[in-house]
Design a protein around this motif. Structure first.
Motif, short mmCIF file in Angstrom:
data_model
loop_
_atom_site.label_atom_id
_atom_site.label_comp_id
_atom_site.label_asym_id
_atom_site.label_seq_id
_atom_site.Cartn_x
_atom_site.Cartn_y
_atom_site.Cartn_z
N LYS A 1 -4.22 -5.88 -1.33
CA LYS A 1 -4.99 -6.68 -1.92
C LYS A 1 -6.56 -6.20 -1.81
N GLU A 2 -7.10 -6.03 -0.79
CA GLU A 2 -8.57 -5.62 -0.83
C GLU A 2 -8.94 -4.34 -1.37
N VAL B 1 -9.48 -10.57 -7.37
CA VAL B 1 -8.68 -10.63 -6.45
C VAL B 1 -7.16 -10.88 -7.02
N ILE C 1 -2.67 -7.00 3.02
CA ILE C 1 -3.97 -7.13 3.03
C ILE C 1 -4.72 -5.97 2.53
N HIS C 2 -4.43 -4.83 2.96
CA HIS C 2 -5.09 -3.48 2.23
C HIS C 2 -4.76 -3.42 0.92
N HIS D 1 0.78 -1.10 -0.05
CA HIS D 1 0.12 -0.13 0.09
C HIS D 1 0.81 1.32 -0.01
N ALA E 1 -9.06 -5.57 -5.20
CA ALA E 1 -10.43 -6.26 -5.43
C ALA E 1 -11.53 -5.45 -5.57
N ASP E 2 -11.65 -4.44 -4.59
CA ASP E 2 -12.66 -3.65 -4.55
C ASP E 2 -12.98 -2.71 -5.88
N THR F 1 -1.44 -14.36 2.77
CA THR F 1 -2.57 -13.56 2.36
C THR F 1 -3.46 -13.90 1.36
#
Length: 265
Positions: free
Chosen positions: A157-158, A167, A154-155, A136, A161-162, A189
């Motif tokens: 990846k999310e 993903v 994680i941030h 990030h 995906a959003d 992750t």
């Protein structure tokens, strides 16, 4: 299955007039177009990071003379200049985005130059460019605490995906730095494979979370580029880079040990 070496090309900015922060790791639009023409004329077959890793993981044969074209960070010139050259030859590629550097709602203000926005990233994805994660905020992941490391992975990846509805399967370590702990966190992750730097050809035996790449810079001449994609004299070409990388790895490990010792007091 033969462990055939594969050149994974690592690009950053593609710009005629980059700023000083990105100049060394940039290429001109003309140089990039010439390099893509060399790949086409040499009979190379570009594949994405996900395709390469899946082939090695499943034991499927790779196409003739495979090569990967990868971009780190997410500079605007990837859309403006690189995409037309890729499209001209029908080449796929992989873009690893630093989500906190892209223009838009997650921008942290830390970018080094003009970055892509999410509409441009979506257009790249529709054009055959795999979008992977690159953290990030672009820190040295091996220097982070466990909590901070997992946030970065994680941030990133999310957010991807959003924004894209897909993903990400691939990851590239910022600065190329990783450790056993970082690689394990990347795997946990949910990323299926990850790229380092190493300035060497990628091989199956390196494992899916430590695949090596070769750096393409502004000073990379066309003859040097041709040698690299043919797998010739790679060790000699990048001897200085490798020596510096090993020396700095020792420094970073010492810094990390000192921080842990200080935290234990």
């Amino acid at each position: 299955m033969a462990d055939v070496p594969v050149p994974i090309l690592m690009y950053h900015a593609v710009a005629a007039a980059p700023n000083e922060a990105t100049r060394e790791l940039s290429v001109t639009p003309q140089a990039f177009a010439e390099q893509m023409a060399v790949l086409a004329e040499s009979g190379c077959t570009p594949v994405t990071t996900a395709d390469l890793a899946a082939s090695w993981r499943d034991g499927r044969a790779l196409p003739e003379r495979p090569v990967l074209i990868t971009f780190d960070d997410g500079y605007e010139g990837v859309h403006r200049h690189a995409l037309p050259a890729l499209a001209q030859h029908g080449f796929p590629a992989t873009l690893f985005v630093t989500t906190g550097w892209l223009r838009g709602p997650y921008d942290t203000g830390g970018a080094l130059d003009t970055m892509l926005d999410w509409d441009q990233v979506r257009e790249l994805a529709r054009s055959g460019v795999e979008i992977g994660g690159h953290s990030h905020r672009h820190p040295q992941l091996d220097q982070l605490s466990d909590a901070a490391l997992r946030f970065e992975l994680i941030h990133c990846k999310e957010i991807i995906a959003d924004r894209l509805g897909t993903v990400p399967a691939s990851f590239a370590y910022p600065y190329g730095y990783s450790s056993r702990r970082v690689r394990q966190a990347v795997r946990e992750t949910g990323y299926a494979q990850a790229l380092a730097v190493g300035n060497d050809l990628a091989r199956r035996r390196q494992g899916p979370y430590a695949l090596r790449r070769v750096t393409v810079r502004r000073r990379t001449g066309i003859e040097e580029f041709e040698r690299v994609v043919r797998g010739r004299a790679v060790a000699r070409t990048f001897a200085r880079d490798r020596a510096l990388t090993k020396a700095y790895a020792v420094v970073r490990r010492a810094r990390q040990a000192a921080r842990r010792a200080a935290g234990a007091r």
